[in-house]
Scaffold this motif. Structure first.
Motif, mmCIF file in Angstrom:
data_model
loop_
_atom_site.group_PDB
_atom_site.id
_atom_site.type_symbol
_atom_site.label_atom_id
_atom_site.label_comp_id
_atom_site.label_asym_id
_atom_site.label_seq_id
_atom_site.Cartn_x
_atom_site.Cartn_y
_atom_site.Cartn_z
ATOM 1 N N ASP A 99 0.831 -1.225 0.000
ATOM 2 C CA ASP A 99 0.000 0.000 0.000
ATOM 3 C C ASP A 99 0.857 1.263 0.000
ATOM 4 N N CYS A 100 1.980 1.226 -0.736
ATOM 5 C CA CYS A 100 2.850 2.395 -0.831
ATOM 6 C C CYS A 100 2.572 3.155 -2.125
ATOM 7 N N THR A 101 2.714 4.475 -2.065
ATOM 8 C CA THR A 101 2.440 5.343 -3.214
ATOM 9 C C THR A 101 3.679 6.140 -3.577
ATOM 10 N N VAL A 102 4.002 6.134 -4.863
ATOM 11 C CA VAL A 102 5.021 7.034 -5.406
ATOM 12 C C VAL A 102 4.357 7.764 -6.563
ATOM 13 N N ALA A 103 4.017 9.031 -6.368
ATOM 14 C CA ALA A 103 3.291 9.793 -7.373
ATOM 15 C C ALA A 103 3.339 11.268 -7.026
ATOM 16 N N PRO A 104 3.256 12.150 -8.039
ATOM 17 C CA PRO A 104 3.192 13.574 -7.745
ATOM 18 C C PRO A 104 1.949 13.887 -6.917
ATOM 19 N N PRO A 105 1.921 15.011 -6.210
ATOM 20 C CA PRO A 105 0.727 15.373 -5.434
ATOM 21 C C PRO A 105 -0.488 15.504 -6.355
ATOM 22 N N PRO A 106 -1.678 15.168 -5.857
ATOM 23 C CA PRO A 106 -2.891 15.321 -6.667
ATOM 24 C C PRO A 106 -3.052 16.764 -7.148
ATOM 25 N N ASN A 107 -3.508 16.910 -8.396
ATOM 26 C CA ASN A 107 -3.786 18.228 -8.994
ATOM 27 C C ASN A 107 -2.544 19.092 -9.111
ATOM 28 N N SER A 108 -1.349 18.447 -9.090
ATOM 29 C CA SER A 108 -0.128 19.222 -9.257
ATOM 30 C C SER A 108 0.293 19.192 -10.720
ATOM 31 N N ASP A 109 1.167 20.131 -11.130
ATOM 32 C CA ASP A 109 1.664 20.130 -12.495
ATOM 33 C C ASP A 109 3.044 19.474 -12.587
ATOM 34 N N ARG A 110 3.458 18.766 -11.528
ATOM 35 C CA ARG A 110 4.722 18.035 -11.586
ATOM 36 C C ARG A 110 4.627 16.941 -12.637
ATOM 37 N N GLU A 131 3.079 -5.372 -3.027
ATOM 38 C CA GLU A 131 1.670 -5.556 -3.347
ATOM 39 C C GLU A 131 0.841 -4.328 -2.977
ATOM 40 N N ASN A 132 -0.203 -4.139 -3.780
ATOM 41 C CA ASN A 132 -1.173 -3.046 -3.571
ATOM 42 C C ASN A 132 -0.502 -1.668 -3.571
ATOM 43 N N CYS A 133 0.539 -1.503 -4.394
ATOM 44 C CA CYS A 133 1.235 -0.228 -4.478
ATOM 45 C C CYS A 133 0.800 0.540 -5.727
ATOM 46 N N TYR A 134 0.938 1.844 -5.672
ATOM 47 C CA TYR A 134 0.587 2.717 -6.798
ATOM 48 C C TYR A 134 1.782 3.598 -7.131
ATOM 49 N N HIS A 135 2.271 3.502 -8.384
ATOM 50 C CA HIS A 135 3.391 4.312 -8.845
ATOM 51 C C HIS A 135 2.971 5.060 -10.099
ATOM 52 N N ASP A 136 3.323 6.331 -10.175
ATOM 53 C CA ASP A 136 2.951 7.141 -11.336
ATOM 54 C C ASP A 136 4.098 8.097 -11.672
ATOM 55 N N SER A 137 4.414 8.182 -12.972
ATOM 56 C CA SER A 137 5.346 9.194 -13.493
ATOM 57 C C SER A 137 6.750 9.066 -12.911
ATOM 58 N N LEU A 138 7.329 7.880 -13.018
ATOM 59 C CA LEU A 138 8.691 7.650 -12.558
ATOM 60 C C LEU A 138 9.678 7.852 -13.707
ATOM 61 N N GLY A 139 10.892 8.299 -13.360
ATOM 62 C CA GLY A 139 11.917 8.512 -14.365
ATOM 63 C C GLY A 139 12.709 7.277 -14.711
ATOM 64 N N ASP A 140 12.436 6.155 -14.035
ATOM 65 C CA ASP A 140 13.136 4.905 -14.350
ATOM 66 C C ASP A 140 12.187 3.741 -14.058
ATOM 67 N N ASP A 141 12.731 2.592 -13.634
ATOM 68 C CA ASP A 141 11.907 1.408 -13.404
ATOM 69 C C ASP A 141 11.010 1.582 -12.181
ATOM 70 N N SER A 142 9.836 0.972 -12.235
ATOM 71 C CA SER A 142 8.939 1.030 -11.080
ATOM 72 C C SER A 142 9.433 0.096 -9.983
ATOM 73 N N VAL A 143 9.714 -1.166 -10.337
ATOM 74 C CA VAL A 143 10.284 -2.129 -9.395
ATOM 75 C C VAL A 143 11.498 -2.768 -10.072
ATOM 76 N N ALA A 144 12.640 -2.739 -9.412
ATOM 77 C CA ALA A 144 13.858 -3.362 -9.923
ATOM 78 C C ALA A 144 14.344 -4.390 -8.914
ATOM 79 N N VAL A 145 14.403 -5.659 -9.338
ATOM 80 C CA VAL A 145 14.886 -6.745 -8.484
ATOM 81 C C VAL A 145 16.221 -7.203 -9.063
ATOM 82 N N ASP A 146 17.299 -6.985 -8.315
ATOM 83 C CA ASP A 146 18.648 -7.192 -8.842
ATOM 84 C C ASP A 146 19.426 -8.232 -8.051
ATOM 85 N N ASN A 147 20.378 -8.860 -8.754
ATOM 86 C CA ASN A 147 21.356 -9.756 -8.139
ATOM 87 C C ASN A 147 22.727 -9.317 -8.629
#
Length: 293
Positions: A99-110, A131-147
């Motif tokens: 339930d984590c959010t990564v997104a510009p503020p609502p009604n913002s022009d970002r 799970e149950n996360c919301y991501h919007d307008s990212l400059g790279d990958d939303s989820v990166a799983v690395d080894n």
């Protein structure tokens, strides 16, 4: 970064070029006017009157970062902007993002939330969950799983190799390592690690190695330049489900695929410029990932 007038990344990368442009010079010409000089490695494709530009300064840090932590749990966390990544976990046991959010503020022009990845999971143990996360307008990958793996510099004897110090690659006695050639060919199974020498004391029981000694000779099985990975900390088991990821510059999910692992990726709603997976439609704007499950 180039955007449409409504702030969305433009589509049609082959026709327009990538959404990022590089400039060699920026001059203020008065008021809110600036003159941008394109770098020699960029071109005008994708630039058009009415489109918007976001000038970004990226770093490699993260807003929230955990290292060698047992069961870190991020729940109901909202991040509106970041000059680097948003969440980063390295060598952590069973990290959870819910339930984590990564997104510009609502009604913002970002036009961007974070400049880099939303969630980075690197060399983690046990199972990682998003799970149950919301991501919007990212400059790279939303989820990166690395080894991340280390590289063999040279042999000290038949059982001991000197390796590069690669963060956050760590190892301890008893770990089982896997080997890949520089071209990515998987090599034979290796004997367990007998001992490890590191540069200094380290948090937890695993250390960043300078030398690794195996219980049996490995000179015939390995070569200088080969990659070594730790099967205990290779982020191979992960669940990514019931998330909504929108309007990213790069991948919705960039994840490791290991020969023997437990992976679940499902119920992902998205709008994206680039996505490296196979999906089947569930209706307008929705896809269910069918690869990597």
């Amino acid at each position: 970064m180039v955007h449409e007038p409504d702030g969305q990344f433009f589509s049609g990368v082959r026709a327009n070029g990538p959404p990022e442009k590089y400039f060699s010079d920026i001059k203020h010409t008065g008021g809110r006017a600036y003159r941008f000089s394109l770098d020699s490695n960029s071109n005008f494709r994708g630039l058009a009157e009415g489109r918007r530009l976001t000038v970004v300064a990226r770093n490699n840090g993260a807003v929230l970062s955990m290292y060698k932590t047992e069961n870190p749990n991020f729940e109901n966390v909202t991040i509106r902007t970041a000059s680097g990544a948003d969440f980063s976990v390295q060598v952590c046991e069973s990290p959870t993002f819910r339930d984590c959010t990564v997104a510009p503020p609502p009604n913002s022009d970002r036009q961007l939330s974070s400049v880099a990845d939303g969630i980075r999971i690197t060399n983690c143990l046990e199972r990682s969950t998003v799970e149950n996360c919301y991501h919007d307008s990212l400059g790279d990958d939303s989820v990166a799983v690395d080894n991340r793996m280390t590289t063999i510099r040279r042999f000290q004897d038949d059982r001991t190799v000197e390796v590069k110090e690669i963060h956050p690659f760590v190892v301890k006695a008893g770990d089982s390592l896997e080997a890949l050639s520089p071209t990515g060919v998987r090599k034979t199974d290796l004997p367990p690690v007998e001992s490890v020498q590191g540069p200094s004391a380290s948090v937890g029981d695993r250390v960043k190695p300078i030398t690794i000694t195996f219980e049996e000779p490995v000179r015939e099985a390995l070569a200088e330049g080969d990659f070594l990975g730790n099967t205990a900390t290779n982020s191979e088991n992960y669940t990514i489900r019931n998330n909504e990821f929108r309007n990213h510059r790069a991948n919705l999910i960039r994840a490791v695929l290991v020969a023997v692992s437990s992976r679940t990726i499902s119920s992902l709603a998205h709008i994206s410029v680039r996505s490296n997976y196979i999906a089947e439609p569930l209706g307008t704007g929705r896809q269910r990932v069918v690869s990597g499950t």
